[in-house]
Every structure is written in C-alpha cells, then in structure tokens.
Design a protein around this motif. Structure first.
Motif, PDB file in Angstrom:
ATOM      1  N   LYS A   7       0.835  -1.202   0.000  1.00  0.00           N
ATOM      2  CA  LYS A   7       0.000   0.000   0.000  1.00  0.00           C
ATOM      3  C   LYS A   7       0.867   1.249   0.000  1.00  0.00           C
ATOM      4  O   LYS A   7       1.860   1.319   0.724  1.00  0.00           O
ATOM      5  CB  LYS A   7      -0.897   0.014   1.244  1.00  0.00           C
ATOM      6  N   SER A  52      -3.686   3.843  -1.350  1.00  0.00           N
ATOM      7  CA  SER A  52      -4.455   4.091  -0.128  1.00  0.00           C
ATOM      8  C   SER A  52      -4.839   5.566  -0.031  1.00  0.00           C
ATOM      9  O   SER A  52      -4.318   6.401  -0.772  1.00  0.00           O
ATOM     10  CB  SER A  52      -3.643   3.674   1.099  1.00  0.00           C
ATOM     11  N   LYS A  56      -8.143   4.540  -3.059  1.00  0.00           N
ATOM     12  CA  LYS A  56      -8.464   3.296  -2.367  1.00  0.00           C
ATOM     13  C   LYS A  56      -8.797   2.184  -3.350  1.00  0.00           C
ATOM     14  O   LYS A  56      -9.917   1.689  -3.413  1.00  0.00           O
ATOM     15  CB  LYS A  56      -9.604   3.503  -1.370  1.00  0.00           C
ATOM     16  N   LEU A  96     -11.790  -0.457  -3.133  1.00  0.00           N
ATOM     17  CA  LEU A  96     -12.021  -1.036  -1.821  1.00  0.00           C
ATOM     18  C   LEU A  96     -13.488  -1.427  -1.670  1.00  0.00           C
ATOM     19  O   LEU A  96     -13.798  -2.484  -1.119  1.00  0.00           O
ATOM     20  CB  LEU A  96     -11.613  -0.040  -0.727  1.00  0.00           C
ATOM     21  N   LYS A 100     -14.843  -5.121  -0.635  1.00  0.00           N
ATOM     22  CA  LYS A 100     -15.705  -5.361   0.519  1.00  0.00           C
ATOM     23  C   LYS A 100     -16.993  -6.082   0.130  1.00  0.00           C
ATOM     24  O   LYS A 100     -17.563  -6.818   0.925  1.00  0.00           O
ATOM     25  CB  LYS A 100     -16.037  -4.040   1.218  1.00  0.00           C
ATOM     26  N   VAL A 110      -6.522  -5.866   3.225  1.00  0.00           N
ATOM     27  CA  VAL A 110      -6.899  -4.454   3.148  1.00  0.00           C
ATOM     28  C   VAL A 110      -8.252  -4.212   3.820  1.00  0.00           C
ATOM     29  O   VAL A 110      -8.552  -3.098   4.238  1.00  0.00           O
ATOM     30  CB  VAL A 110      -6.878  -3.950   1.683  1.00  0.00           C
ATOM     31  N   ILE A 111      -9.039  -5.260   3.988  1.00  0.00           N
ATOM     32  CA  ILE A 111     -10.334  -5.150   4.673  1.00  0.00           C
ATOM     33  C   ILE A 111     -10.172  -5.479   6.148  1.00  0.00           C
ATOM     34  O   ILE A 111     -10.651  -4.756   7.016  1.00  0.00           O
ATOM     35  CB  ILE A 111     -11.366  -6.100   4.016  1.00  0.00           C
ATOM     36  N   GLN A 113      -7.257  -5.860   8.034  1.00  0.00           N
ATOM     37  CA  GLN A 113      -6.220  -5.097   8.734  1.00  0.00           C
ATOM     38  C   GLN A 113      -5.909  -3.858   7.901  1.00  0.00           C
ATOM     39  O   GLN A 113      -4.837  -3.750   7.304  1.00  0.00           O
ATOM     40  CB  GLN A 113      -4.960  -5.938   8.906  1.00  0.00           C
ATOM     41  N   SER A 114      -6.827  -2.936   7.884  1.00  0.00           N
ATOM     42  CA  SER A 114      -6.750  -1.812   6.943  1.00  0.00           C
ATOM     43  C   SER A 114      -5.521  -0.924   7.119  1.00  0.00           C
ATOM     44  O   SER A 114      -5.131  -0.237   6.183  1.00  0.00           O
ATOM     45  CB  SER A 114      -8.018  -0.973   7.031  1.00  0.00           C
ATOM     46  N   ARG A 115      -4.898  -0.944   8.269  1.00  0.00           N
ATOM     47  CA  ARG A 115      -3.739  -0.067   8.474  1.00  0.00           C
ATOM     48  C   ARG A 115      -2.410  -0.747   8.139  1.00  0.00           C
ATOM     49  O   ARG A 115      -1.371  -0.106   8.133  1.00  0.00           O
ATOM     50  CB  ARG A 115      -3.732   0.444   9.911  1.00  0.00           C
TER      51      ARG A 115
END
Length: 138
Positions: A7, A52, A56, A96, A100, A110-111, A113-115
């Motif tokens: 990312k 990101s 996104k 994103l 999802k 990415v869903i 653990q988005s950070r």
C-alpha cells in the motif's frame, strides 16, 4: 511464488511513479507485522500495488526484485526494505468498495487489517482481485 499487497499513498508514491522509475526501494516501513512480511518476500514474488487514502484501489502489479535488506532510511538498522519493479497496470482498478462486496475477500488484508501497509495475499484472493479487474489469473 507468494503474493503480497503493498500500500502506498499515491500523493507520496504512485504506480505511475513506479512505472516511470522502473524499480524502487520499498522503504520506510515501521510496523513490526509489515516488516515481518517484507522479510518473508522472495525475488520473483508478485504484489498488488494498492493506492491508499486517495483512490483506495488496487491499480497494478509489481514484482519483488531484491529480497529484504537494511532499510537505507533507517539509521537504527532495525528495519528492512525490498526492491520492486512494475509488472503491469491492472486492466481496471479494483476499488475497496468492490473488495468489501466480494464474499471471497472477507479476510483480505486491506479489509481485515486496513492499516497494515504490507500484507500476504492468498492465491484465491489474488485470483479474485484479478477477476474483478477483468483479467485472467496465472
């Protein structure tokens, strides 16, 4: 070969930048889990390049060209970097929101653990992202 997610904020370093540069050092990662993932990468592994914050979306594919080595931006010597080169831009970005909405991506990093800026991607997730982009999987 393993698959990964990298990312980057496109205002800092975008897939356009990677295509222009043809190779870059993926440095500046200061999260233990992400650094562990960098250390696990091997030459030839491929990664989704994800924009990101702005955009996104997964926008391209890149390949690991040099496995983990000391991060040149880290004066402590604690952190690592890898080198990456572009493979190709995806046929179309995969947002994103699309990810999802796809049940097969419920555990996608990415869903879930988005950070986390560097994460493994399971082969089934890889194929699903490529299918969403309108591409055939390897």
């Amino acid at each position: 070969m393993a698959f990964w997610l990298l990312k980057s904020e496109p205002s800092v370093y975008s897939f356009d930048d990677l295509e222009r540069d043809q190779e870059t050092v993926w440095d500046g990662v200061r999260n233990n889990a992400a650094a562990f993932n960098l250390k696990s990468m091997q030459v030839g592994d491929e990664a989704l390049f994800y924009h990101s914050n702005i955009g996104k979306a997964a926008v391209g594919l890149c390949r690991i060209t040099k496995s983990a080595y000391p991060d040149p931006t880290d004066p402590t010597g604690r952190w690592v970097a890898v080198s990456v080169a572009p493979v190709r831009r995806l046929a179309r970005p995969v947002s994103l929101a699309e990810m999802k909405a796809e049940p097969g991506l419920a555990h996608f990093p990415v869903i879930r653990q988005s950070r986390l800026s560097v994460a493994p991607v399971r082969p089934g997730e890889w194929r699903t992202i490529l299918a969403l982009a309108g591409e055939a999987s390897p």
